[in-house]
Write an enzyme that holds these catalytic residues in place. Structure first.
Site, PDB file in Angstrom:
ATOM      1  N   HIS A 112      -3.732  -5.130   0.522  1.00  0.00           N
ATOM      2  CA  HIS A 112      -3.232  -5.506   1.846  1.00  0.00           C
ATOM      3  C   HIS A 112      -3.288  -7.025   2.054  1.00  0.00           C
ATOM      4  O   HIS A 112      -4.202  -7.516   2.726  1.00  0.00           O
ATOM      5  CB  HIS A 112      -4.044  -4.803   2.945  1.00  0.00           C
ATOM      6  CG  HIS A 112      -3.720  -3.358   3.111  1.00  0.00           C
ATOM      7  ND1 HIS A 112      -2.688  -2.907   3.921  1.00  0.00           N
ATOM      8  CD2 HIS A 112      -4.265  -2.256   2.553  1.00  0.00           C
ATOM      9  CE1 HIS A 112      -2.633  -1.588   3.863  1.00  0.00           C
ATOM     10  NE2 HIS A 112      -3.570  -1.172   3.041  1.00  0.00           N
ATOM     11  N   CYS A 144       0.832  -1.219   0.000  1.00  0.00           N
ATOM     12  CA  CYS A 144       0.000   0.000   0.000  1.00  0.00           C
ATOM     13  C   CYS A 144       0.866   1.269   0.000  1.00  0.00           C
ATOM     14  O   CYS A 144       1.509   1.549  -0.987  1.00  0.00           O
ATOM     15  CB  CYS A 144      -1.001  -0.037   1.160  1.00  0.00           C
ATOM     16  SG  CYS A 144      -2.379   1.088   0.892  1.00  0.00           S
ATOM     17  N   GLU A 200      -1.633  -8.745   4.026  1.00  0.00           N
ATOM     18  CA  GLU A 200      -1.529  -9.078   5.458  1.00  0.00           C
ATOM     19  C   GLU A 200      -2.904  -9.138   6.116  1.00  0.00           C
ATOM     20  O   GLU A 200      -3.057  -9.742   7.179  1.00  0.00           O
ATOM     21  CB  GLU A 200      -0.609  -8.078   6.187  1.00  0.00           C
ATOM     22  CG  GLU A 200      -1.262  -6.794   6.664  1.00  0.00           C
ATOM     23  CD  GLU A 200      -1.570  -5.798   5.555  1.00  0.00           C
ATOM     24  OE1 GLU A 200      -1.285  -6.079   4.375  1.00  0.00           O
ATOM     25  OE2 GLU A 200      -2.117  -4.716   5.871  1.00  0.00           O
TER      26      GLU A 200
END
Ligand code: MN
Length: 233
Positions: A210, A107, A212
């Protein structure tokens, strides 16, 4: 020994708190790495020492980049910026590129990586990209809301084993012109850049989404972290 992955943090509040959503560190652990949260030294020698200490650099998400770093005045829709993060993270990224240290950027991280290497950004997608889709989703972060097409023969396509993936989306900025030696390897249906990688380094890769936030429900997202950690061994 697990490779040590230095992760940049967020800086917020009156006391300049350093913090990081644990999902980044947990994803690195799940991929076989040892996460290490990085401080923000102002001295160039200490920044250099941090890069020597780690086996890989993970540039995390966060606020907007100061557009003066790519030669533009601030657009009215520019969000919060963090001068401290910009200065230290740009130096970390440049040191890492010079040392050919593996870099994975997420990001804000991919935007920062591009600017560190000489590229430019779209400061505000809704007002600067015609017919843009929604990139600021209102849905849990594990839920993908738009599709992304991957370039064949890219690190991304190899890591994910696919030519198209569905991703989450929490950004209003994006890579505009890729830095010299870099190419855009993932694109959203509206043409917004979603992935960037260097042709001149062993493993320097960034994504605009994202992973994660997705890996615990989506095994494909974990593959990205595994490819990165494997490159750090
Ligand atoms: Mn997006």
């Amino acid at each position: 020994m697990r490779p040590i992955i230095g992760i940049t943090c967020k800086i917020e509040g009156e006391k300049d708190w350093l913090y990081l959503p644990q999902s980044y560190a947990k994803a690195i652990e799940a991929a076989g790495g040892m996460p290490l949260l990085l401080p923000y030294p102002e001295d160039a020698d200490r920044i250099s020492q941090l890069i020597q200490l780690v086996d890989g650099l993970l540039l995390s998400g966060g606020v907007d980049l100061d557009p003066s770093y790519f030669g533009e005045q601030p657009h009215p829709a520019l969000g919060e910026i963090s001068p401290q993060r910009d200065a230290v993270e740009l130096a970390l990224a440049r040191e890492a590129l010079q040392a050919d240290l593996p870099v994975f950027a997420i990001c804000r991280g991919v935007q920062l990586l591009n600017v560190a290497a000489g590229g430019t950004l779209v400061q505000d997608i809704p007002s600067q990209i015609a017919k843009a889709i929604k990139h600021s989703q209102k849905a849990p972060e594990w839920h993908p809301t738009h599709r992304v097409r991957l370039e064949k023969d890219s690190l991304l396509a190899k890591a994910l084993g696919a030519e198209e993936v569905a991703v989450n989306s929490y950004h209003h900025q994006a890579v505009k012109s890729p830095a010299p030696g870099f190419r855009i390897t993932a694109v959203a249906p509206d043409g917004v850049a979603e992935g960037l990688e260097s042709g001149g380094h062993t493993f320097v890769l960034g994504v605009q989404w994202h992973p994660e936030g997705m890996w615990q429900k989506d095994s494909q997202s974990l593959k990205l972290f595994k490819s990165f950690v494997d490159a750090c061994r």
